[in-house]
Write an enzyme that holds these catalytic residues in place. Structure first.
Site, PDB file in Angstrom:
ATOM      1  N   ASP A  93       0.750  -1.217  -0.011  1.00  0.00           N
ATOM      2  CA  ASP A  93       0.050  -0.069  -0.033  1.00  0.00           C
ATOM      3  C   ASP A  93       0.933   1.306  -0.019  1.00  0.00           C
ATOM      4  OD1 ASP A  93       0.737  -0.801   2.711  1.00  0.00           O
ATOM      5  OD2 ASP A  93      -0.772   0.665   3.635  1.00  0.00           O
ATOM      6  N   GLU A 154       0.343  -1.122   5.892  1.00  0.00           N
ATOM      7  CA  GLU A 154       1.327  -0.597   6.598  1.00  0.00           C
ATOM      8  C   GLU A 154       1.255   0.857   6.753  1.00  0.00           C
ATOM      9  OE1 GLU A 154       5.250   1.079   7.688  1.00  0.00           O
ATOM     10  OE2 GLU A 154       4.066   1.352   5.913  1.00  0.00           O
TER      11      GLU A 154
END
Length: 385
Positions: A93, A154
């Protein structure tokens, strides 16, 4: 604990570590935009990454996303899974919103390649995969099994992957984190713990012009709270407290009934974490008739440099020297998934690509870092035991 396999730093083929070949692979990952809050995009990249492993001696486990996040991918070598091995942590991400690639398209200028998330951390995630592919092309297998986990959240603190990271981290002998290098290629051997808090304040509304004496301003009390929080900063100790979001009130002629703030805490040690989390949660109102409620906690524990982490760094430093690199370690204030493993497993972070501009409109990696950083990961796979 660790030893070098002689002085053999030859690879299966020098072509495996051709920078252009590696960059072509990274570009494919970068051009699939993956904001954390757009799980369908993250999952598109997860599918591509999984496809990269289907011709390799590896098993693929896809963990369905929850709570608005994308899927996680766990890839395990078919060998060495009967004992503690190497866990590689990467995230897919990015912080950039959908469409940002129009502003920051993939492009090359000199030694820099630009693109959303290319430095933090698609470049690092890809070179770890590439090093594994190179390893699989040889007749030998690494002494330890390798598990590569690609997560989807994350950048928002890993709320849906933390348990999985901690579970796999406790089973591993070593953890390698492919977050980007720091300050010209430095390896990370320590990170501050990260705390997040919300402050809710409720006062008493009143007409600010005709009956000000009836009111109790929530915003005024928030100002007291902000002063208390800012007063906790201690740069010599490495403790920072930042009030990053504030809001409150309804109209200028109404004594504000409610106010709100979001707070970021960074601490270098577990002792500091215990002290300052307690201080923040213990904030009280200084005004009669006004309540202050604080919620939150650490969302990433401190990553302190342990004996096992230091030994892992020294091993990597020796390997790097064989490759003509000088490896220097650093402690940084930003958190990563390595914070979840460092307390119990030897962890080495910042093994990704070198570059600059994480989270910005000029994010870039240095193409010259691709070959040596991929080779270093390859050698770590080869020699850790």
């Amino acid at each position: 604990m660790m030893r070098l396999k002689g002085s053999d730093v030859s690879m299966a083929s020098s072509n495996w570590f051709d920078s252009q070949t590696i960059l072509d692979g990274i570009r494919r990952w970068v051009e699939i935009e993956t904001p954390t809050d757009t799980p369908e995009q993250v999952n598109k990249l997860v599918s591509l990454v999984a496809d990269h492993y289907r011709d390799l001696p590896a098993t693929i486990e896809r963990v369905a996303g929850v709570d608005g996040c994308g899927d996680h991918l766990v890839v395990r070598s078919t060998w060495g899974q009967d004992q503690p091995g190497i866990l590689v942590l990467s995230h897919l991400d990015t912080v950039h919103p959908m469409g940002f690639i129009e502003r920051l398209p993939f492009r090359i200028e000199g030694d820099s390649a630009f693109g959303p998330g290319i430095y933090d951390m698609k470049g690092g995630a890809y070179i770890a995969h590439h090093a594994f592919r190179a390893l699989c092309a040889t007749a030998d297998r690494s002494p330890l099994g390798i598990t590569h986990m690609f997560t989807s959240d994350e950048e928002i603190g890993s709320p849906t992957s933390r348990a999985l990271i901690e579970q796999e981290g406790r089973k591993a002998k070593y953890v390698l984190v492919t977050e980007p290098a720091r300050d010209g290629g430095k390896i990370v051997t320590g990170r501050k713990g990260v705390g997040r808090f919300e402050v809710f304040i409720r006062g008493v509304p009143a007409h600010a012009g005709t009956r000000p004496e009836d009111g109790r301003s929530a915003i005024r009390e928030l100002a007291n709270v902000i002063q208390a929080l800012e007063g906790m900063n201690d740069l010599k100790r490495g403790v920072t407290v930042n009030v990053g979001v504030v809001r409150g009130g309804t109209r200028p002629n109404v004594t504000p009934e409610e106010a709100y703030a979001e707070v970021d805490l960074r601490v270098p040690s577990f002792a500091d974490a215990e002290e300052f989390v307690g201080k923040i949660l213990g904030l009280k109102s200084k005004t009669d008739g006004v309540t202050v409620e604080v919620t939150g906690d650490l969302n990433r524990p401190p990553y302190e440099k342990s004996n096992s982490g230091a030994a892992l760094f020294e091993h990597a430093k020796t390997l790097a020297a064989e490759l003509g690199l000088e490896l220097i370690d650093v402690h940084t204030g930003g958190g990563s998934d390595g914070n979840f493993t460092a307390a119990h497993t030897g962890t080495l972070d910042g093994l990704g690509v070198d570059g600059k501009g994480a989270h910005t409109h000029y994010e870039q990696l240095y193409i010259s870092s691709l070959e040596p950083r991929a080779r270093l990961l390859y050698r770590l796979y080869q020699t850790l035991q």
